[in-house]
Design an enzyme around this catalytic site. Sequence first.
Site, short mmCIF file in Angstrom:
data_model
loop_
_atom_site.label_atom_id
_atom_site.label_comp_id
_atom_site.label_asym_id
_atom_site.label_seq_id
_atom_site.Cartn_x
_atom_site.Cartn_y
_atom_site.Cartn_z
CE1 TYR A 28 -3.22 -2.85 0.34
CE2 TYR A 28 -3.54 -2.31 2.66
CZ TYR A 28 -3.85 -3.08 1.56
OH TYR A 28 -4.79 -4.07 1.68
CG PHE B 236 -13.45 -4.28 -1.88
CD1 PHE B 236 -12.54 -3.33 -1.50
CD2 PHE B 236 -13.48 -4.66 -3.21
CE1 PHE B 236 -11.66 -2.76 -2.40
CE2 PHE B 236 -12.60 -4.10 -4.13
CZ PHE B 236 -11.68 -3.15 -3.73
N PRO B 237 -15.45 -4.47 2.70
CG PRO B 237 -15.05 -3.46 4.76
CD PRO B 237 -14.36 -3.89 3.49
CG LEU B 238 -18.51 -0.23 3.92
CD1 LEU B 238 -18.08 1.19 4.27
CD2 LEU B 238 -19.91 -0.50 4.43
N GLY C 192 -17.94 0.91 -1.91
CA GLY C 192 -18.87 2.02 -2.09
C GLY C 192 -20.21 1.64 -2.70
CB THR D 9 -23.39 4.15 0.02
OG1 THR D 9 -22.30 4.31 -0.91
CG2 THR D 9 -22.83 3.70 1.36
#
Length: 289
Positions: free
Chosen positions: A66, A211-213, A216, A219
Amino acid sequence: MSDASRAFDDSFLLGGELPVRRLGFGTAQLTGPGYWGPRGTRQDAVAVLRQAVECGVTLIDTADNYGPELAEELVAEALHPYRDGPVIATKGGVVRTSDSAWHIAGRPEQLRAMCEASLRRLRTERIDLYQLHRLDPDVPLAEQLGTLDALRQEGKIRFIGLDTLTAGQLQEALSLTGIASVQNRFNLLDRSSDAVLRLCETHGLAFLPWFPLANGALTGESAAALSGIAERHGATRGQIALAWLLHRSPVLCPTPGTGSPVHLAENLGAAAIRLSTEDMSRLEALAPA
């Protein structure tokens, strides 16, 4: 109180002995697009990391590529000396040459060199959780894990983790050495690693969903079904998606990342949400990708 609420526990024993709060913090979003270079100022990144720990986060998830190297440097700048916490997890086994070029590097000499470099950047003598970022198809798994096991016996890493693998590969790894964690993609819209999750539950392994969400997507319009539940809880849809992970399995330990203090506070607020059995049934019924 619902069955789902009674079953909720926000702590996990990593490796069966190291306690962490299940909602952690990931450092990828402190770097630029493609996890390349900085995203904002160094001062802001350091401030967010410190805010996370001040708010009770005990699991910090990073990786040597990273930045590359930048995220580990930021962790050390913000949090060293680590004293009794937080628990630092990092990854090796992938070399970056640009924002879109990822090269798997799992030869024993490569893994050892990467681990040694991470130790220096993190300013520590032992990494709490060292995760193999990708399995190298050109190197026998026994050689890759054998290198990490040797590093563990030398006291340079405490626990071994694996990233992005199948249930069969996890079973093979468990037959070779002790594994403390798995990091696969898993969220409301992608449950393709459910078999891996079940194995983690059976063996008491932490599952750190990346990538728990859904990067993006949760949403956006595809997550409109979350709105009613979110409104009832006075929460955002992203918070409900994180709360679903925490309720879905006691071994799921999401580490959402952000460079925004406001977004960090929002994410951490998900740990206080108690979903009912009805909430969970509705969320389970959402069609995954």
